[in-house]
Design a protein around this motif. Sequence first.
Motif, PDB file in Angstrom:
ATOM      1  N   MET A   1       0.842  -1.183   0.000  1.00 15.50           N
ATOM      2  CA  MET A   1       0.000   0.000   0.000  1.00 15.50           C
ATOM      3  C   MET A   1       0.880   1.237   0.000  1.00 15.50           C
ATOM      4  O   MET A   1       1.923   1.275   0.639  1.00 15.50           O
ATOM      5  N   ASP A   2       0.422   2.238  -0.692  1.00 13.21           N
ATOM      6  CA  ASP A   2       1.145   3.491  -0.822  1.00 13.21           C
ATOM      7  C   ASP A   2       1.190   4.236   0.524  1.00 13.21           C
ATOM      8  O   ASP A   2       0.176   4.307   1.234  1.00 13.21           O
ATOM      9  N   PHE A   3       2.345   4.783   0.844  1.00 12.57           N
ATOM     10  CA  PHE A   3       2.545   5.511   2.098  1.00 12.57           C
ATOM     11  C   PHE A   3       1.546   6.659   2.248  1.00 12.57           C
ATOM     12  O   PHE A   3       0.958   6.845   3.314  1.00 12.57           O
ATOM     13  N   GLY A  43      -9.819  -2.292   9.147  1.00 14.47           N
ATOM     14  CA  GLY A  43     -11.099  -2.483   8.468  1.00 14.47           C
ATOM     15  C   GLY A  43     -11.191  -1.689   7.176  1.00 14.47           C
ATOM     16  O   GLY A  43     -11.650  -2.197   6.145  1.00 14.47           O
ATOM     17  N   ILE A  44     -10.741  -0.446   7.217  1.00 17.52           N
ATOM     18  CA  ILE A  44     -10.751   0.392   6.007  1.00 17.52           C
ATOM     19  C   ILE A  44      -9.842  -0.208   4.941  1.00 17.52           C
ATOM     20  O   ILE A  44     -10.221  -0.304   3.770  1.00 17.52           O
ATOM     21  N   ILE A  45      -8.656  -0.628   5.336  1.00 17.14           N
ATOM     22  CA  ILE A  45      -7.707  -1.218   4.384  1.00 17.14           C
ATOM     23  C   ILE A  45      -8.301  -2.468   3.750  1.00 17.14           C
ATOM     24  O   ILE A  45      -8.258  -2.642   2.527  1.00 17.14           O
ATOM     25  N   ILE A  68       2.817  -1.114   6.641  1.00 20.53           N
ATOM     26  CA  ILE A  68       2.911  -1.254   5.179  1.00 20.53           C
ATOM     27  C   ILE A  68       3.373  -2.657   4.802  1.00 20.53           C
ATOM     28  O   ILE A  68       2.816  -3.287   3.906  1.00 20.53           O
ATOM     29  N   ASN A  69       4.371  -3.169   5.513  1.00 21.96           N
ATOM     30  CA  ASN A  69       4.887  -4.514   5.225  1.00 21.96           C
ATOM     31  C   ASN A  69       3.903  -5.609   5.564  1.00 21.96           C
ATOM     32  O   ASN A  69       3.958  -6.705   4.983  1.00 21.96           O
TER      33      ASN A  69
END
Length: 72
Positions: A1-3, A43-45, A68-69
Motif C-alpha cells: 500500500m502506498d505511504f 477495516g478500512i484497508i 505497510i509490510n
Amino acid sequence: MDFNVLTNIIKEVLETVDIKIEKDSKLYEELGLCSFDMMVIIGIIEDNYDKSVDLIELSKDMTIKGLINAIK
C-alpha cells in the motif's frame, strides 16, 4: 500500500491533518493510536482496498513501515 494513502487513512481516523507521520513513526506511542483506531484502520484497508493485514507480521514492527509490510 502506498505511504500517502495509508497516512491519509490514519489522519481520517484520528480526525486531524496536523500530525507528522513518517515511516518510522510508532503507531501507539508517537501517533497516539489506540487498539480501536487500529481495528478501524485495518477495516478500512481490508474493505476499501481489498487487502489483508497480517497481524502477526504487524506485531513484530508497530510502525508505519511495519504496517505497510504487513499489508498483503
